[in-house]
Scaffold this active site. Sequence first.
Site, PDB file in Angstrom:
ATOM      1  N   GLY A 177      18.841  43.518  83.525  1.00 11.92           N
ATOM      2  CA  GLY A 177      17.730  42.550  83.563  1.00 11.92           C
ATOM      3  C   GLY A 177      16.537  42.961  82.724  1.00 11.92           C
ATOM      4  O   GLY A 177      16.356  44.128  82.381  1.00 11.92           O
ATOM      5  N   ASP A 185       6.214  41.091  89.588  1.00 17.91           N
ATOM      6  CA  ASP A 185       7.075  39.933  89.815  1.00 17.91           C
ATOM      7  C   ASP A 185       7.047  39.276  91.192  1.00 17.91           C
ATOM      8  O   ASP A 185       6.419  39.749  92.125  1.00 17.91           O
ATOM      9  CB  ASP A 185       8.509  40.280  89.424  1.00 17.91           C
ATOM     10  CG  ASP A 185       9.072  39.202  88.512  1.00 17.91           C
ATOM     11  OD1 ASP A 185       8.369  38.225  88.243  1.00 17.91           O
ATOM     12  OD2 ASP A 185      10.228  39.335  88.091  1.00 17.91           O
ATOM     13  N   ARG A 228      22.029  35.641  81.793  1.00 21.19           N
ATOM     14  CA  ARG A 228      22.572  35.688  83.157  1.00 21.19           C
ATOM     15  C   ARG A 228      23.037  34.276  83.458  1.00 21.19           C
ATOM     16  O   ARG A 228      22.446  33.304  82.961  1.00 21.19           O
ATOM     17  CB  ARG A 228      21.482  36.068  84.156  1.00 21.19           C
ATOM     18  CG  ARG A 228      21.224  37.536  84.247  1.00 21.19           C
ATOM     19  CD  ARG A 228      20.215  37.888  85.318  1.00 21.19           C
ATOM     20  NE  ARG A 228      18.975  37.147  85.190  1.00 21.19           N
ATOM     21  CZ  ARG A 228      18.664  36.091  85.922  1.00 21.19           C
ATOM     22  NH1 ARG A 228      19.500  35.631  86.849  1.00 21.19           N
ATOM     23  NH2 ARG A 228      17.518  35.452  85.735  1.00 21.19           N
ATOM     24  N   VAL A 233      16.049  38.184  75.289  1.00 24.95           N
ATOM     25  CA  VAL A 233      17.219  38.125  74.411  1.00 24.95           C
ATOM     26  C   VAL A 233      16.801  37.602  73.034  1.00 24.95           C
ATOM     27  O   VAL A 233      17.194  38.143  71.998  1.00 24.95           O
ATOM     28  CB  VAL A 233      18.318  37.241  75.052  1.00 24.95           C
ATOM     29  CG1 VAL A 233      19.420  36.923  74.049  1.00 24.95           C
ATOM     30  CG2 VAL A 233      18.891  37.940  76.279  1.00 24.95           C
ATOM     31  N   ALA A 234      15.949  36.580  73.029  1.00 26.09           N
ATOM     32  CA  ALA A 234      15.485  36.012  71.757  1.00 26.09           C
ATOM     33  C   ALA A 234      14.811  37.101  70.921  1.00 26.09           C
ATOM     34  O   ALA A 234      15.034  37.213  69.713  1.00 26.09           O
ATOM     35  CB  ALA A 234      14.496  34.881  72.035  1.00 26.09           C
ATOM     36  N   LYS A 235      14.014  37.918  71.582  1.00 24.60           N
ATOM     37  CA  LYS A 235      13.279  38.964  70.854  1.00 24.60           C
ATOM     38  C   LYS A 235      14.230  40.073  70.393  1.00 24.60           C
ATOM     39  O   LYS A 235      14.089  40.597  69.288  1.00 24.60           O
ATOM     40  CB  LYS A 235      12.187  39.536  71.748  1.00 24.60           C
ATOM     41  CG  LYS A 235      11.067  38.525  72.009  1.00 24.60           C
ATOM     42  CD  LYS A 235       9.872  39.150  72.690  1.00 24.60           C
ATOM     43  CE  LYS A 235       8.683  38.192  72.628  1.00 24.60           C
ATOM     44  NZ  LYS A 235       7.475  38.762  73.237  1.00 24.60           N
ATOM     45  N   GLU A 236      15.182  40.428  71.258  1.00 26.21           N
ATOM     46  CA  GLU A 236      16.130  41.494  70.873  1.00 26.21           C
ATOM     47  C   GLU A 236      16.966  41.050  69.673  1.00 26.21           C
ATOM     48  O   GLU A 236      17.263  41.844  68.782  1.00 26.21           O
ATOM     49  CB  GLU A 236      17.043  41.833  72.060  1.00 26.21           C
ATOM     50  CG  GLU A 236      16.309  42.592  73.148  1.00 26.21           C
ATOM     51  CD  GLU A 236      17.053  42.674  74.470  1.00 26.21           C
ATOM     52  OE1 GLU A 236      16.540  43.314  75.403  1.00 26.21           O
ATOM     53  OE2 GLU A 236      18.146  42.082  74.583  1.00 26.21           O
ATOM     54  N   ASP A 250     -35.100  31.524  98.975  1.00 26.93           N
ATOM     55  CA  ASP A 250     -34.431  30.276  98.589  1.00 26.93           C
ATOM     56  C   ASP A 250     -33.781  29.715  99.871  1.00 26.93           C
ATOM     57  O   ASP A 250     -33.569  30.452 100.845  1.00 26.93           O
ATOM     58  CB  ASP A 250     -33.385  30.607  97.517  1.00 26.93           C
ATOM     59  CG  ASP A 250     -32.414  29.476  97.287  1.00 26.93           C
ATOM     60  OD1 ASP A 250     -32.874  28.340  97.123  1.00 26.93           O
ATOM     61  OD2 ASP A 250     -31.195  29.731  97.276  1.00 26.93           O
TER      62      ASP A 250
HETATM   63  C1  GDG Z   1      12.851  38.009  83.703  1.00 24.99           C
HETATM   64  C2  GDG Z   1      12.389  36.602  83.320  1.00 24.99           C
HETATM   65  C3  GDG Z   1      11.430  37.532  81.227  1.00 24.99           C
HETATM   66  C4  GDG Z   1      21.530  40.669  79.262  1.00 24.99           C
HETATM   67  N1  GDG Z   1      22.857  40.728  79.353  1.00 24.99           N
HETATM   68  C5  GDG Z   1      23.194  42.005  79.329  1.00 24.99           C
HETATM   69  C6  GDG Z   1      22.046  42.730  79.211  1.00 24.99           C
HETATM   70  N2  GDG Z   1      21.031  41.889  79.166  1.00 24.99           N
HETATM   71  C7  GDG Z   1      19.636  42.274  79.018  1.00 24.99           C
HETATM   72  C8  GDG Z   1      19.086  41.785  77.716  1.00 24.99           C
HETATM   73  C9  GDG Z   1      17.625  41.617  78.051  1.00 24.99           C
HETATM   74  C10 GDG Z   1      17.645  41.303  79.527  1.00 24.99           C
HETATM   75  O1  GDG Z   1      18.891  41.679  80.039  1.00 24.99           O
HETATM   76  C11 GDG Z   1      17.477  39.821  79.817  1.00 24.99           C
HETATM   77  O2  GDG Z   1      16.144  39.538  79.768  1.00 24.99           O
HETATM   78  P1  GDG Z   1      15.559  38.070  79.905  1.00 24.99           P
HETATM   79  O3  GDG Z   1      14.156  38.111  79.480  1.00 24.99           O
HETATM   80  O4  GDG Z   1      16.352  37.173  79.074  1.00 24.99           O
HETATM   81  O5  GDG Z   1      15.790  37.566  81.408  1.00 24.99           O
HETATM   82  P2  GDG Z   1      15.585  38.002  82.974  1.00 24.99           P
HETATM   83  O6  GDG Z   1      16.419  39.139  83.338  1.00 24.99           O
HETATM   84  O7  GDG Z   1      15.831  36.787  83.748  1.00 24.99           O
HETATM   85  O8  GDG Z   1      14.087  38.458  83.136  1.00 24.99           O
HETATM   86  C12 GDG Z   1      12.328  36.463  81.810  1.00 24.99           C
HETATM   87  C13 GDG Z   1      11.814  38.892  81.733  1.00 24.99           C
HETATM   88  O9  GDG Z   1      11.876  38.929  83.148  1.00 24.99           O
HETATM   89  C14 GDG Z   1      10.820  39.943  81.271  1.00 24.99           C
HETATM   90  O10 GDG Z   1       9.554  39.642  81.706  1.00 24.99           O
HETATM   91  O11 GDG Z   1      11.562  37.517  79.827  1.00 24.99           O
HETATM   92  O12 GDG Z   1      11.845  35.207  81.462  1.00 24.99           O
HETATM   93  O13 GDG Z   1      13.261  35.641  83.875  1.00 24.99           O
HETATM   94  O14 GDG Z   1      16.932  42.812  77.850  1.00 24.99           O
HETATM   95  O15 GDG Z   1      19.350  42.708  76.731  1.00 24.99           O
HETATM   96  N3  GDG Z   1      22.011  44.062  79.157  1.00 24.99           N
HETATM   97  C15 GDG Z   1      23.195  44.675  79.225  1.00 24.99           C
HETATM   98  N4  GDG Z   1      24.365  44.015  79.360  1.00 24.99           N
HETATM   99  C16 GDG Z   1      24.410  42.683  79.409  1.00 24.99           C
HETATM  100  O16 GDG Z   1      25.476  42.090  79.512  1.00 24.99           O
HETATM  101  N5  GDG Z   1      23.195  45.997  79.190  1.00 24.99           N
END
Ligand code: GDG
Length: 738
Positions: A36, A148, A282, A386-389, A507
């Site tokens: 996450g 969070d 996810r 994910v968009a940033k990565e 006052d």
């Molecule tokens: C919450 C908010 C906010 C994904 N699949 C795998 C994997 N990942 C990693 C990605 C990325 C992270 O998980 C996903 O991050 P997101 O930001 O997309 O989403 P949430 O987990 O829902 O996070 C979100 C975030 O908090 C930060 O503030 O951006 O909006 O919902 O880093 O690389 N990592 C691995 N295997 C996978 O299959 N190892």
Amino acid sequence: MKGNKKSKGKIIIVSNRLPVTISKRKDELKIQQSPGGLATCLRAIQEEEKAIFVGWPGYWPANDKEKRSIENELINYCKSYPVFISPAEIGKYYYGFANRTLWPLFHYFSTYCAYEESEWIAYKKVNQRFFQKVFDLADPQDTFWIHDYHLMLLPALIRKSLPQSSIGFFLHIPFPSSEIFRVLPWRQEILEGFLGADLIGFHTYEYAQHFLNSVLLLLGYEHEFGAIQVDNRIVKVENFPMGIDSLGLKSLLEESSIQKEIKKLEEKIWTEKRKIILSVDRLDYTKGIPQRLKGIELFLEKKPEWHGRFTYVMLCVPSRTKVKHYSLLKEEVDSLVGRINGRFGMPGWIPVHYMYRSLPFNKLLPLYTIADVALVTPLRDGMNLVAKEYVASKKDNRGVLVLSETAGAASELGEALLVNVNNKEDIASALTQALDMSEEEQARGMKLMRKRLFEYDVLHWARSFVQRTKDVKKIQSQREHRKLNVKWEKKLISDFKKSKNRLLFLDYDGTLVSFAMKPEQAKPDVGLKRLLFSLGKDPHNTLVIVSGRDRTTIEHWLGKVPCGLVAEHGAWIKRDPRHDWEKQKSISGDWKEQLKPILKTYEFRVPGSLMEEKEYGIAWHYRKANPELGQLRSSELFDYLNEFLANTDLQVMHGNKVIEVRVSGINKGDGVMPWLSEKKWDFILALGDDWTDEDLFKILPAKAYSIKVSYGPSQARFYLESSQLTRSLLHKLVRIQK
Ligand code: GDG
């Protein structure tokens, strides 16, 4: 709480999940990195010195011995302090309130929300458990950083027991519009929980505004540039778009095992001559997966020339499978993938390569690198890492990001192809555009986005958040010094006792009585009248009530008290009960006729507000109106009147829930002058709560006791928190007289 006063202060990072997770296989405990976005961030800031982590390790120990061994292991391994939560509690707090109520509500899926009292109770209980843990670990100098939606009550719990502590709270998911948030049965407790923090952070400006609006609408607190006054504290609300560990990702990309994996994938693509479209999420209903699949399906219908020339790699990480809407979503996604592959697949090619599993990051990174297009299309997403990565992995500046405009990341990654996910035409045409895009055009967008991501990475984000939390605390403590504390109160009382010629300016509204919904409801009670009588009748005191009210009302209420009266902010004065009212300045009231229709329009447009006509002024009160509308319209009216009345002899004031117009040169400072200049006083006390009292404070001699009865910027030397405290101070003075 530990008593180590020497500590320079550590950062206590509290989140639902620790950056690591414990599991047991074949009687052996294993520590693994948690999945996450938040966990990714926590790992990246682990290097920050003196940070410790508090959170759930994802495991319930079999017995006390195992519990202790896990505790020791986690402390030594990664400075993590586990909060153990039983499976039954996890069911209600995590799968229940957090993920069946808060998650859908905050992502605008209000019809998915369950409002179960027992789950709310479990949520409160677990927040309390977290509190106990951090309380045991905290030193006075520590800074708390709470993360969070699982822990929104924690800031207030900490504030209650450790009032001086420095607390930051960051919400990783969107904060919804107040119209959505207000449906939550426990909305008030949640907002109050947030407001225990000194700094509240969101990914975007919009989420911060939504939060501020909810606070205004539901708790009635206005804000000034994101600063809310809560009791005697300032709470700052700001946006901090979270970055990723760009440098970590860059150096990982250089590792030979990753390079090998990239090469292997590239060779396969080269042989197949197919472009790669990638998505990584996810499996969550907020991620817009069915909508995206429908967009792909439409693209396939409209663009037969692309058949066989791309593969869409769809990685869905299993998530919250115990929650009903997630299993239903899984069924829907399975069936859509089946339908698309069935309709368009050919021997040797299936359009959607669906993986329902998690991949280790070293397998994920090569996928980012080789993908020609990333499809990131959440319906709502706090940020989306994910968009940033994906962008950060594009060393060669090749690749196109298709991004939903409702992801927080869209406000930073404007060079991406932004789409409305609910419009499948939009997705299909963005895909066409992405696949056809020239390398030059790809590079133009990528370069700009990458520059930003490397500048504002996760460490920058974390450092600026923690620094800002400390800054807010500093502002607090500077203000704290101005409080009329026990020491200063003693000094005031002793000076009062010693003096023979005392001048007391008080006052009325907000200082001697609390604000009432209607101006006429704030009349003095018997206790107040008695108190003022006692003060006024002492021959050593000269008491003056300095009010903005009209002279008829103030005389009706206080005309018999042995004191002087100042009405309409200094337009009228009455030296004592035997004297008549004196006009401070000769002024005509004709201008009011011109302004009345304007204020009347506002009275009509803002239900609950009302116009008040005074002899030499006119006011529009909005205390009873909808707070949000009141704030909005009052700023509008204030600006309008300032422009309208420019170059006239009139001035506009924005007081406490009131806009008032009066003749320039009339103010409380001028109003009290006849008393102030009468003789040499050996004790001066002035109490006021409002903007209009500043004119009085600023003309007083430096030694005078000027006290603002509320917390906030002021010319006064001291402040007191409430009108109750004003009265209690005055009672102490009366007792001395006897
Ligand atoms: C919450 C908010 C906010 C994904 N699949 C795998 C994997 N990942 C990693 C990605 C990325 C992270 O998980 C996903 O991050 P997101 O930001 O997309 O989403 P949430 O987990 O829902 O996070 C979100 C975030 O908090 C930060 O503030 O951006 O909006 O919902 O880093 O690389 N990592 C691995 N295997 C996978 O299959 N190892």
